[in-house]
Motif scaffolding. Structure first.
Motif, short mmCIF file in Angstrom:
data_model
loop_
_atom_site.label_atom_id
_atom_site.label_comp_id
_atom_site.label_asym_id
_atom_site.label_seq_id
_atom_site.Cartn_x
_atom_site.Cartn_y
_atom_site.Cartn_z
N LEU A 1 82.84 6.75 3.31
CA LEU A 1 82.62 5.02 3.47
C LEU A 1 83.15 4.50 4.69
O LEU A 1 82.69 3.31 4.88
CB LEU A 1 82.94 4.52 2.13
N GLU A 2 84.33 4.92 5.24
CA GLU A 2 84.77 4.23 6.44
C GLU A 2 83.63 4.17 7.56
O GLU A 2 83.58 3.25 8.37
CB GLU A 2 85.70 5.21 7.21
N GLU A 3 82.67 5.31 7.48
CA GLU A 3 81.60 5.26 8.33
C GLU A 3 80.31 4.33 7.89
O GLU A 3 79.70 3.73 8.54
CB GLU A 3 81.20 6.63 8.52
N THR A 4 80.28 4.54 6.59
CA THR A 4 78.70 4.10 5.91
C THR A 4 78.90 2.78 5.43
O THR A 4 77.63 2.38 5.02
CB THR A 4 78.27 5.10 5.02
N TYR A 5 80.01 2.14 4.91
CA TYR A 5 79.92 1.13 4.05
C TYR A 5 78.97 0.00 4.25
O TYR A 5 78.51 -0.53 3.37
CB TYR A 5 81.50 0.70 3.74
N GLU A 6 78.93 -0.55 5.58
CA GLU A 6 78.06 -1.59 5.81
C GLU A 6 76.65 -1.46 5.98
O GLU A 6 75.71 -1.99 6.04
CB GLU A 6 78.57 -2.41 6.96
N PHE A 7 76.27 -0.09 5.69
CA PHE A 7 75.16 0.29 6.13
C PHE A 7 74.23 0.88 5.00
O PHE A 7 72.84 1.37 4.88
CB PHE A 7 74.95 1.47 7.12
N VAL A 8 75.15 1.39 3.85
CA VAL A 8 74.44 1.82 2.44
C VAL A 8 74.68 0.82 1.18
O VAL A 8 75.48 0.00 1.53
CB VAL A 8 74.84 3.43 2.21
N LYS B 1 66.55 1.50 7.86
CA LYS B 1 66.50 0.05 7.93
C LYS B 1 66.15 -0.79 9.16
O LYS B 1 65.65 -1.74 8.80
CB LYS B 1 67.80 -0.41 7.55
N VAL B 2 66.14 -0.26 10.33
CA VAL B 2 65.13 -0.99 11.28
C VAL B 2 63.63 -0.74 10.93
O VAL B 2 62.96 -1.68 11.06
CB VAL B 2 65.49 -0.24 12.61
N LEU B 3 63.22 0.44 10.75
CA LEU B 3 61.81 0.42 10.14
C LEU B 3 61.57 0.09 8.92
O LEU B 3 60.39 -0.84 8.91
CB LEU B 3 61.68 2.14 9.97
N ASP B 4 62.39 -0.13 8.03
CA ASP B 4 62.16 -0.92 6.64
C ASP B 4 63.46 -1.33 6.04
O ASP B 4 64.04 -0.90 5.54
CB ASP B 4 61.44 0.35 5.66
N PRO B 5 63.43 -2.74 6.59
CA PRO B 5 64.76 -3.23 6.08
C PRO B 5 64.89 -3.55 4.38
O PRO B 5 66.00 -3.94 4.13
CB PRO B 5 64.75 -4.63 6.68
N SER B 6 63.85 -3.36 3.92
CA SER B 6 63.94 -3.52 2.33
C SER B 6 64.23 -2.27 1.62
O SER B 6 64.70 -2.45 0.41
CB SER B 6 62.37 -3.90 1.92
N ASP C 1 82.02 14.03 9.78
CA ASP C 1 80.44 14.62 10.45
C ASP C 1 79.58 13.88 9.56
O ASP C 1 78.42 13.44 10.15
CB ASP C 1 80.40 15.93 10.65
N TYR C 2 79.47 14.28 8.28
CA TYR C 2 78.50 13.42 7.56
C TYR C 2 78.41 12.27 7.24
O TYR C 2 77.52 11.34 7.75
CB TYR C 2 78.64 13.98 5.78
N GLY C 3 79.53 11.54 7.45
CA GLY C 3 79.42 9.97 7.43
C GLY C 3 78.95 9.36 8.84
O GLY C 3 78.06 8.30 8.61
N LYS C 4 79.08 9.86 9.89
CA LYS C 4 78.61 9.52 10.89
C LYS C 4 77.01 9.79 11.25
O LYS C 4 76.25 8.84 11.49
CB LYS C 4 79.13 10.26 12.24
N LEU C 5 76.57 10.92 10.42
CA LEU C 5 74.94 11.29 10.43
C LEU C 5 74.47 10.23 9.40
O LEU C 5 73.49 9.65 9.73
CB LEU C 5 74.92 12.69 9.89
N ALA C 6 75.20 9.87 8.25
CA ALA C 6 74.43 9.08 7.20
C ALA C 6 74.33 7.80 7.83
O ALA C 6 73.49 7.06 7.55
CB ALA C 6 75.41 9.31 5.99
N ARG C 7 75.46 7.39 8.64
CA ARG C 7 75.32 6.09 9.19
C ARG C 7 74.32 5.75 10.09
O ARG C 7 73.54 4.74 10.12
CB ARG C 7 76.70 5.99 9.86
N GLU C 8 74.25 6.70 11.09
CA GLU C 8 73.18 6.48 11.88
C GLU C 8 71.79 6.60 11.32
O GLU C 8 70.75 6.01 11.92
CB GLU C 8 73.32 7.50 13.02
N THR C 9 71.55 7.34 10.20
CA THR C 9 70.17 7.50 9.80
C THR C 9 70.07 6.29 8.99
O THR C 9 68.86 5.85 8.73
CB THR C 9 70.40 8.94 8.62
N ALA C 10 70.84 5.75 8.46
CA ALA C 10 70.65 4.53 7.61
C ALA C 10 70.21 3.40 8.42
O ALA C 10 69.43 2.55 8.26
CB ALA C 10 72.41 4.07 6.72
N LYS C 11 71.01 3.37 9.61
CA LYS C 11 70.58 2.17 10.55
C LYS C 11 69.33 2.29 11.03
O LYS C 11 68.63 1.44 11.15
CB LYS C 11 71.69 2.20 12.04
N ALA C 12 68.96 3.81 11.42
CA ALA C 12 67.51 3.69 11.67
C ALA C 12 66.43 3.57 10.72
O ALA C 12 65.40 2.69 11.01
CB ALA C 12 67.35 5.27 12.40
#
Length: 502
Positions: free
Chosen positions: A229-236, A200-205, A187-198
């Motif tokens: 990391l299965e969920e977040t690896y490409e986003f963090v 980085k849309v607002l500020d890719p830097s 559950d944390y991995g999914k939440l962190a992934r979706e938060t990271a995606k959002a």
């Protein structure tokens, strides 16, 4: 006398040091903020209510970055409470530490404090009781230029230019049942992934840090890292680790060798990161943010009982630890361990900046004093710049079952800009000095700039009563002999040797 050798070869290097490895941590907990960094009534306070004596101690220590606002505190925090007119800010019950939070000090004050301290901010978002939308709003307030609800709110609060905060932590210690809003790894991995995606849309830097294990003794370690990391690896960009050590009941060398345990902790998590990288066929390297670390030692039982029996106060003196000389040696070795892994550890935050498990102790309405662990940190932060060398150490060992523990722990840094090799070392032996030879291959040593040593005949001695009792002293017994530097590291000592090379 014990004999030890440190072999340094110019060709063999471990990794470049990211300056953020010399970070610290400010949380709304106890007296870290109120009467720690912020105390308008103090004679040392500036026009913003910041203690100038603390600001100077931070600069002298070489602290480079500060994580804020928590910690457990962040998992119930509404960042909006800490902005705008101070007279209108709400007073709230703070659930992590059973305190009353006045919100006098918030994001804008923290950013101003960081500028005065010369430190880089690292902010954490609330993924405990809040989530994606709140994280994006906080980022908008801090980093968006203008023309939106939250960026214009920042401007209306007197801060026209964005703060451009680079590093953001996606929650805090979400693996711990003590954390408000605790989640399992999936559950944390999914939440962190979706938060990271959002975000980085607002500020890719921005660079983002996902939560790793709170301690290496967690039941979920290291499965937590693999599952999240299965969920977040490409986003963090980083995964966090936290660790505190205690154990005065251990014998001295086993107490100090807990730093070796920390080294294995890092290597295990690096292995997990690289496994997920291989599994995903990714070319991305994930790094570690060791954003809480320190020694957890004795503190006043009377204060503990007082605080537990009388909750819901503002800035109660909880967990105010007084560090002994031996604590400072373990602390030094923990920072050396981070440097040894500088190829993968890029951010680290000593926990905490003031009063709680801290290097800096303040007196409400009065001055400050420095704990013994302040000095090794300042030595490494000020002189450990450049690249960590991949050294080899040959020294006597202590046998613990099938495990061998070296009596000599060391890390060597090349500061090419200053033409220096800097040796940081602890002699873990309680009863024997060590004659140490630093064999330098590929460099020509030309001068011993200085040899700083910190020792004490009483391992449990502190600076509490006599504030300058334990501090470094200069020694003159290191000598250049050909391509080597030789000298004595006293028993149970912290050492820094700066060697000029050509």
């Amino acid at each position: 006398m014990k004999q030890g050798k440190i072999i340094v070869n110019k060709v063999y290097r471990k990794g470049k040091i990211d300056k953020r490895i010399y970070g610290s941590f400010v949380e709304h907990m106890g007296r870290v903020v109120y009467s720690g960094v912020y105390e308008p009534e103090n004679p040392c306070a500036d026009e913003d209510g910041f203690r100038t004596d603390v600001l100077q101690a931070v600069k002298d220590a070489g602290i480079t970055s500060i994580r804020y606002p928590g910690g457990n505190f962040v998992s119930c925090y509404h960042w909006e409470d800490g902005i705008g007119d101070k007279k209108l800010r709400p007073r709230r019950p703070e659930l992590a530490w059973k305190a009353i939070e006045t919100n006098e000090f918030g994001t804008d004050e923290f950013m101003k404090w960081c500028k005065k301290a010369g430190t880089e901010p690292v902010l954490a978002v609330n993924l405990g009781t809040r989530g994606i939308e709140d994280a994006v709003h906080y980022l908008e307030y801090c980093n968006f230029q203008e023309g939106t609800t939250y960026s214009d709110m920042r401007k209306d609060n007197g801060h026209a230019e964005p703060y451009h905060v680079k590093t953001w932590c996606l929650g805090n210690e979400m693996d711990g049942m003590w954390q408000l809003g605790h989640k399992d790894a999936k559950d944390y991995g999914k939440l962190a992934r979706e938060t990271a995606k959002a975000m980085k849309v607002l500020d890719p830097s921005v660079e983002l840090v996902s939560c790793g294990s709170s301690l290496n003794t967690m039941d979920t370690y290291p499965e937590w890292e693999a599952a999240t990391l299965e969920e977040t690896y490409e986003f963090v960009d980083y995964i966090s680790l936290h660790q505190y050590f205690d154990g005065h009941e251990k014998n001295m060398i086993e107490f100090l060798a807990q730093a070796d345990e920390m080294n294995q902790y890092i290597k295990t998590v690096v292995s997990v990161c690289d496994y997920i990288k291989a599994k995903k066929r990714s070319e991305k390297e994930l790094y570690i943010s060791f954003d809480e670390w320190g020694v957890w030692t004795h503190h006043s039982e009377e204060t503990v009982k007082e605080c537990e029996g009388n909750p819901w106060k503002n800035a109660a003196p909880i967990s105010e630890m007084i560090y002994s000389f031996q604590d400072s040696l373990l602390f030094a070795e923990m920072l050396m361990t981070l440097l040894k892994n500088a190829d993968r550890v890029k951010i680290a935050c000593q926990s905490l900046l003031a009063n709680i498990s801290a290097m800096i102790m303040t007196e409400k309405g009065g001055g400050l004093w420095l704990q013994p662990n302040y000095y090794p940190f300042a030595h490494m932060a000020n002189y450990g710049k450049g690249e960590v060398m991949d050294v080899r150490i040959n020294a006597p060992v202590y046998q613990k079952g099938t495990k061998q523990i070296s009596f000599l722990d060391s890390v060597v840094v090349e500061n090419a800009e200053e033409k220096e090799l800097v040796v940081f070392a602890v002699n873990r032996s309680e009863n024997q000095d060590m004659e140490v030879c630093v064999e330098i291959q590929g460099y020509k040593p030309v001068d011993i700039i200085e040899h700083k040593v910190m020792i004490s005949e009483e391992p449990e001695a502190t600076n509490r009563e006599s504030h300058g009792k334990i501090k470094p002293q200069d020694r003159k017994d290191m000598e250049i002999k050909g391509s080597s530097v030789k000298g004595i590291f006293p028993k149970l000592s912290w050492n820094m040797v700066r060697i000029r090379t050509e």
